[in-house]
Structures are given as C-alpha cells and as structure tokens.
Design a protein around this motif. Structure first.
Motif, mmCIF file in Angstrom:
data_model
loop_
_atom_site.group_PDB
_atom_site.id
_atom_site.type_symbol
_atom_site.label_atom_id
_atom_site.label_comp_id
_atom_site.label_asym_id
_atom_site.label_seq_id
_atom_site.Cartn_x
_atom_site.Cartn_y
_atom_site.Cartn_z
ATOM 1 N N ASN A 58 -33.412 -40.919 -7.961
ATOM 2 C CA ASN A 58 -31.985 -40.683 -7.777
ATOM 3 C C ASN A 58 -31.523 -39.582 -8.722
ATOM 4 O OD1 ASN A 58 -31.598 -42.811 -5.881
ATOM 5 N ND2 ASN A 58 -31.658 -44.279 -7.575
ATOM 6 N N PRO A 59 -30.650 -38.693 -8.268
ATOM 7 C CA PRO A 59 -30.215 -37.574 -9.121
ATOM 8 C C PRO A 59 -29.202 -38.020 -10.179
ATOM 9 C CG PRO A 59 -29.028 -37.507 -7.055
ATOM 10 C CD PRO A 59 -30.035 -38.624 -6.924
ATOM 11 N N PHE A 60 -29.070 -37.191 -11.186
ATOM 12 C CA PHE A 60 -28.050 -37.363 -12.223
ATOM 13 C C PHE A 60 -26.794 -36.666 -11.714
ATOM 14 C CE2 PHE A 60 -26.444 -35.673 -16.490
ATOM 15 C CZ PHE A 60 -25.750 -36.837 -16.792
ATOM 16 N N LYS A 61 -25.722 -37.438 -11.504
ATOM 17 C CA LYS A 61 -24.489 -36.901 -10.938
ATOM 18 C C LYS A 61 -23.539 -36.478 -12.049
ATOM 19 C CE LYS A 61 -24.855 -39.909 -6.881
ATOM 20 N NZ LYS A 61 -24.210 -41.003 -6.107
ATOM 21 N N LEU A 62 -22.865 -35.355 -11.840
ATOM 22 C CA LEU A 62 -21.920 -34.813 -12.804
ATOM 23 C C LEU A 62 -20.588 -34.546 -12.115
ATOM 24 C CD1 LEU A 62 -24.298 -32.245 -14.539
ATOM 25 C CD2 LEU A 62 -23.237 -34.210 -15.680
ATOM 26 N N TRP A 63 -19.479 -34.899 -12.757
ATOM 27 C CA TRP A 63 -18.174 -34.653 -12.171
ATOM 28 C C TRP A 63 -17.078 -34.660 -13.232
ATOM 29 C CZ3 TRP A 63 -20.657 -39.316 -12.081
ATOM 30 C CH2 TRP A 63 -19.957 -40.456 -12.479
ATOM 31 N N ALA A 64 -15.895 -34.173 -12.860
ATOM 32 C CA ALA A 64 -14.710 -34.189 -13.719
ATOM 33 C C ALA A 64 -13.678 -35.102 -13.088
ATOM 34 C CB ALA A 64 -14.138 -32.789 -13.883
ATOM 35 N N SER A 65 -12.990 -35.882 -13.930
ATOM 36 C CA SER A 65 -12.022 -36.848 -13.424
ATOM 37 C C SER A 65 -10.774 -36.855 -14.301
ATOM 38 C CB SER A 65 -12.648 -38.246 -13.406
ATOM 39 O OG SER A 65 -11.702 -39.220 -13.004
ATOM 40 N N GLU A 66 -9.637 -37.171 -13.684
ATOM 41 C CA GLU A 66 -8.393 -37.348 -14.439
ATOM 42 C C GLU A 66 -8.332 -38.716 -15.108
ATOM 43 O OE1 GLU A 66 -4.566 -35.643 -12.919
ATOM 44 O OE2 GLU A 66 -5.644 -35.741 -11.011
ATOM 45 N N THR A 67 -9.209 -39.622 -14.704
ATOM 46 C CA THR A 67 -9.214 -40.975 -15.249
ATOM 47 C C THR A 67 -10.496 -41.201 -16.047
ATOM 48 O OG1 THR A 67 -10.262 -41.881 -13.263
ATOM 49 C CG2 THR A 67 -7.858 -41.786 -13.291
ATOM 50 N N ASP A 68 -10.605 -42.364 -16.652
ATOM 51 C CA ASP A 68 -11.841 -42.708 -17.358
ATOM 52 C C ASP A 68 -13.019 -42.689 -16.394
ATOM 53 O OD1 ASP A 68 -10.471 -43.048 -19.720
ATOM 54 O OD2 ASP A 68 -10.242 -45.219 -19.471
ATOM 55 N N PHE A 85 -5.388 -30.007 -12.057
ATOM 56 C CA PHE A 85 -4.699 -28.752 -11.778
ATOM 57 C C PHE A 85 -4.865 -28.320 -10.323
ATOM 58 C CE2 PHE A 85 -6.099 -27.961 -16.350
ATOM 59 C CZ PHE A 85 -4.926 -28.477 -16.877
ATOM 60 N N ALA A 86 -5.983 -28.687 -9.711
ATOM 61 C CA ALA A 86 -6.304 -28.203 -8.369
ATOM 62 C C ALA A 86 -5.800 -29.114 -7.256
ATOM 63 C CB ALA A 86 -7.826 -28.023 -8.234
ATOM 64 N N ASN A 87 -5.706 -30.420 -7.535
ATOM 65 C CA ASN A 87 -5.312 -31.363 -6.489
ATOM 66 C C ASN A 87 -3.805 -31.359 -6.270
ATOM 67 O OD1 ASN A 87 -7.987 -32.126 -6.285
ATOM 68 N ND2 ASN A 87 -7.758 -33.939 -7.586
ATOM 69 N N VAL A 88 -3.410 -31.388 -5.022
ATOM 70 C CA VAL A 88 -1.992 -31.484 -4.666
ATOM 71 C C VAL A 88 -1.589 -32.955 -4.691
ATOM 72 C CG1 VAL A 88 -0.269 -31.064 -2.870
ATOM 73 C CG2 VAL A 88 -2.136 -29.431 -3.222
ATOM 74 N N PRO A 89 -0.513 -33.325 -5.399
ATOM 75 C CA PRO A 89 -0.106 -34.736 -5.468
ATOM 76 C C PRO A 89 0.176 -35.310 -4.087
ATOM 77 C CG PRO A 89 1.075 -33.426 -7.100
ATOM 78 C CD PRO A 89 0.364 -32.451 -6.196
ATOM 79 N N THR A 90 -0.310 -36.525 -3.866
ATOM 80 C CA THR A 90 -0.094 -37.167 -2.563
ATOM 81 C C THR A 90 1.235 -37.900 -2.496
ATOM 82 O OG1 THR A 90 -1.283 -39.137 -3.355
ATOM 83 C CG2 THR A 90 -2.574 -37.449 -2.204
ATOM 84 N N ASP A 91 1.891 -38.068 -3.659
ATOM 85 C CA ASP A 91 3.161 -38.805 -3.670
ATOM 86 C C ASP A 91 4.375 -37.883 -3.619
ATOM 87 O OD1 ASP A 91 2.981 -37.655 -6.130
ATOM 88 O OD2 ASP A 91 3.157 -39.510 -7.288
ATOM 89 N N GLY A 92 4.113 -36.592 -3.368
ATOM 90 C CA GLY A 92 5.213 -35.651 -3.282
ATOM 91 C C GLY A 92 5.664 -35.103 -4.611
ATOM 92 N N GLY A 93 4.972 -35.449 -5.682
ATOM 93 C CA GLY A 93 5.344 -34.961 -6.999
ATOM 94 C C GLY A 93 5.001 -33.492 -7.182
#
Length: 314
Positions: A68-78, A116-124
């Motif tokens: 299985n590969p080692f996955k890397l990502w960035a998140s706004e949460t823990d 910074f890249a994601n558009v808020p889904t709640d209209g914010g």
C-alpha cells in the motif's frame, strides 16, 4: 586516573548516542528547516512554493506483506486516517520507496492549500491567500496501511500508521503590544527591559526627541529576539531627552501597535579612571597609583554619577 578516563569515555559515548539516535516515526518537515514542525507565513509568501520532506526511521517493515502506498495530503482539520473531501492530495509514495530509500521530498504551493482554494459550500466568503485579518492553520498529513509478517505468514489485519504531521500557519493578525517594564539611561544610548506575549518573536525600539513630540516621527533604531527581554537604542546624544517606545513582531512579520512611551535622557557614564585623569591624575591606573588619592576620588566619582542620574530622572 583510570576511573576518570573510563567515566569520560562512557559519558562521551552516551552523548554521541543521544545526538545520533532517532525517534522511530515517519516525519514530515520543510527541507529548509528540518528541526521544526510548524511554518508561519503571511500575505507576502502567498506566491511561494515550499519543499517538504518525509523521512522514515521506523524499525517496522511496512512493505514485507503489503504494498500500500504512503498517502500525503493537506487538510484544514486535524489529520485523519485517510484524506477527506476537500483535502489537497499530493503524489503517493510507493511502499518500496518508504521501506528502501526511506526519504523523499515534494513541493507544494501555499496559495493552493485547501483553505484558500476551496469555495465555501455554505455561501460564506472565500478566504484566499493574501486576505488580511485572518489566521488559518493547515495540517500536512501522511498515512500508510501495512500488514505485519508474523514469522510464518502475513497477517490478515491491516494497520494504519500516521506520520508526524506538519502545520502551515497563515497569520495576518498582529501580536499584542509589548510592555516596557524598566528603562535606563546610558552613554549615548538607552536600555529598555520588556515583557511580551506568546505570539511575539522579535521586538523593535523606536525613538524621537521629546522636543518633537506631536510633530516629529519615531525612527526605528534596533531589533532583537523577544526572549532577550532587553533592547538598546544607540547613537543618541547625551543630555537630550528622547521619547522611547517598542513594538512586537511575530513570525509572519506582523507588527503590533506601539507600547506606551517613556522619556529618557542619555548621560555621560564616565569611568572612574577617566574621571581621575580629568581631575589631574597622571597615573594610568597601575600598581603605583597614589593610595591616598583613590578613596577621595571614588567618593567624588560616585557622587557625580548619583547627581547625573537624579537630574536625568527629574
């Protein structure tokens, strides 16, 4: 003597072991600063691309029974066990590379972090990199799922192993203004002691002549790391009163409001032997100095300093 030498070799060996031993983990850090797990930046860095590095110091073989590969990502949460919806994914690392080469690097653009890249889904309102009045933390995450070899065969249950996460902190909020706790006049200089808050990394000092109050602008004369708790402003004129204040700076370069100002007048801190020579003494201060003259001059010199200090504080 032999016991001392043996003890010395033992202690030096323990020190060397402590310096070279590594914590068994998969770690994430910036290539430019491998000793820290946080990078704080401001709007001026939004166009930057940084180089991240992963390193494997595990004793566990993560590729013996699974690939299985080692996955890397960035998140706004823990960091979770797997990337979530809206997280920024980076290229997976093959298990053979994690186990064999045991280190690697990749680049990421700060402006493309999910917050910074994601558009808020709640209209914010979308918080783009470069916005002011904003503090936002991203977590760089890594995780690999592997199966252990039991000694005879491979196990059937997978184990998810998380990397030690890394934080990217976007900060445009200035720290709290520092507080001047004490001040002192010096020869063509002033000394300031201060207290600061936990967001402060550096402190600057600014001065202006008191006669310019209300008209003259403050000028910055020095900067120091906050942990010094002391800063000096030099290059001033003796007997001239100065308004002095300080500011705090954080790791992202944000600058606080100024502290309350204090008024200080630099004074000539003439040393004892300079004062002795000023009064007609001819000895340079060696062993042949006339003993009868020294106590009198010490008293006069101390009295002179006390009077100058009293005048500067009045």
């Amino acid at each position: 003597m032999m016991r001392l030498l043996t003890l010395g070799f033992l202690l030096s060996g323990l020190t060397a072991w402590a310096q070279t031993s590594l914590v068994p983990e998969i770690a994430l850090h910036r290539v430019e600063d491998p000793a820290t797990d946080t990078y704080t930046f401001g709007p001026g860095a939004c166009g930057d691309t940084i180089t991240m590095r992963w390193s494997n110091t595990l004793t566990t073989n993560v590729a013996s029974c699974s690939q299985n590969p080692f996955k890397l990502w960035a998140s706004e949460t823990d960091c979770a066990d797997t990337p979530g919806t809206g997280d920024k994914r980076y290229d997976d690392v093959p298990a053979a590379t994690v186990q064999g080469i045991r280190a690697g690097s990749w680049t990421l653009k700060l402006a493309e972090l999910p917050g910074f890249a994601n558009v808020p889904t709640d209209g914010g309102t979308q918080a783009v990199c470069g916005s002011t009045g904003l503090s936002k933390t991203h977590h760089i995450c890594g995780n690999i799922e592997y199966t252990l070899f039991t000694g005879q065969f491979c196990g059937t249950t997978g184990t998810k192993l998380a990397a030690h996460s890394f934080k990217l902190v976007y900060d445009t909020l200035p720290p709290t203004a520092p507080t001047i706790t004490s001040s002192a006049a010096e020869d063509k200089a002033v000394r300031i002691n201060f207290e600061y808050d936990s967001d402060t990394s550096n402190v600057t000092v600014e001065v202006r002549e008191s006669s310019d109050a209300g008209e003259g602008e403050y000028r910055q004369l020095n900067e120091t790391v906050a942990t010094n708790k002391l800063i000096r402003a030099t290059g001033l004129q003796n007997t001239v009163a100065y308004d002095v204040r300080i500011r705090a700076k954080d790791a992202a370069g944000n600058v606080s409001d100024p502290s309350a100002s204090v008024t200080i007048t630099p004074i000539d801190t003439l040393g004892f032997f300079a004062y002795y020579q000023e009064k007609g003494g001819t000895d340079a201060g060696g062993c042949s100095t006339g003993l009868g003259l020294i106590p009198t001059l010490i008293g006069l010199w101390a009295l002179r300093r006390a009077r100058k200090q009293a005048r500067s504080n009045s």
